[in-house]
Design an enzyme around this catalytic site. Structure first.
Site, PDB file in Angstrom:
ATOM      1  CG  ASN A  82      -1.756   1.225   1.367  1.00 56.03           C
ATOM      2  OD1 ASN A  82      -2.523   1.572   0.482  1.00 56.03           O
ATOM      3  ND2 ASN A  82      -1.598   1.928   2.482  1.00 56.03           N
ATOM      4  CB  SER A 135      -2.419   5.221  -9.605  1.00 54.51           C
ATOM      5  OG  SER A 135      -3.158   6.248 -10.238  1.00 54.51           O
ATOM      6  CE1 TYR A 148       0.919   8.823  -7.338  1.00 58.74           C
ATOM      7  CE2 TYR A 148      -0.520   8.897  -9.253  1.00 58.74           C
ATOM      8  CZ  TYR A 148      -0.257   8.470  -7.974  1.00 58.74           C
ATOM      9  OH  TYR A 148      -1.160   7.676  -7.324  1.00 58.74           O
ATOM     10  CB  ALA A 150       6.671   7.593 -15.113  1.00 53.55           C
TER      11      ALA A 150
END
Length: 243
Positions: A82, A135, A148, A150
């Site tokens: 996480n 994501s 972010y 990538a």
């Protein structure tokens, strides 16, 4: 549903960590909760009091962290990476390469190293489950957030590749890819309190609302329960229809 399975969840005070731990406990899992801030005993003890039965640890070294789970419960059935890091905005011609490296370290290198340690234990015990919480931004891309996106794309690629590498060891690997989910890291209440900002964000989401952390947590339970073990090598968006 989890019938005593041992699940290690990282960075539990961030992203969807707390709701995931609560859902795993409710489903019958034995949980080891890791967070860097748990190096502070007061923070660790307070969190343990809020989630009775959880083994909370601030350990960051991968092999030592896996050992915490094995020493506490005798095995490790599932790892939930996480990992969260701020989505820093920046045009590619103005971006800070150092910031990019820090994002890659947090969202790719760190879970990669911990996964390696977990896999050594899972091979020895005959199988297990690895889940990267990443994501859905990698599906469409988001202008000015290339650093972010990538880094998240790299983690998604790890899940797809490791699933094939580890299948013969009875280890399943998937990525759960949220976007537009309420969280202190990415979509905090303060952001959504501004009507103009809220309307702009919700216009992107077919369901016209943010996701609830508990909805992501329910998917985490399913993907670590052992009832979904024919599902591997997948990047699963949970983004209200956006992806």
């Amino acid at each position: 549903m989890l019938d005593g399975r041992v699940v290690l969840v990282t960075q539990v005070q961030h992203f969807v960590g707390g709701p995931a731990v609560a859902a795993l406990l409710a489903a019958g899992a034995r949980v080891v909760a890791q967070d860097d801030d748990f190096a502070d005993r007061g923070i660790r003890d307070g969190w343990s009091a809020a989630y009775p039965g959880v083994v909370a640890t601030g350990e960051q070294e991968p092999d030592a962290l896996v050992k915490v789970a094995v020493d506490a419960f005798g095995r490790l059935d599932a790892l939930v990476n996480n990992d969260a890091y701020p989505a820093v905005k920046g045009a590619v011609d103005e971006a800070d390469a150092g910031e990019f490296r820090r994002g890659i370290e947090a969202m790719m290198v760190r879970p990669f190293r911990l996964t390696g340690a977990a896999v050594r234990q899972m091979k020895a015990q005959g199988g297990g489950s690895i889940l990267f919480v990443t994501s859905a931004s990698t599906v469409h891309g988001i202008p000015n957030y290339s650093m972010y996106v990538a880094a998240r794309a790299g983690a998604n690629g790890l899940a797809v590749t490791l699933a094939k590498e580890l299948a013969r060891h009875n280890i399943v690997v998937n990525a759960l890819a949220p976007n537009f989910v309420e969280s202190p890291t990415y979509f905090p209440p303060a952001l959504m309190d501004d009507p103009k900002t809220r309307d702009k964000i919700l216009a992107n989401i077919p369901l016209r609302r943010l996701g609830r952390p508990e909805e992501v947590a329910a998917a985490i339970v399913f993907l670590t329960s052992g009832t979904s073990d024919f599902l591997t090598g997948q990047v699963i968006p949970i983004a209200g229809g956006w992806a």
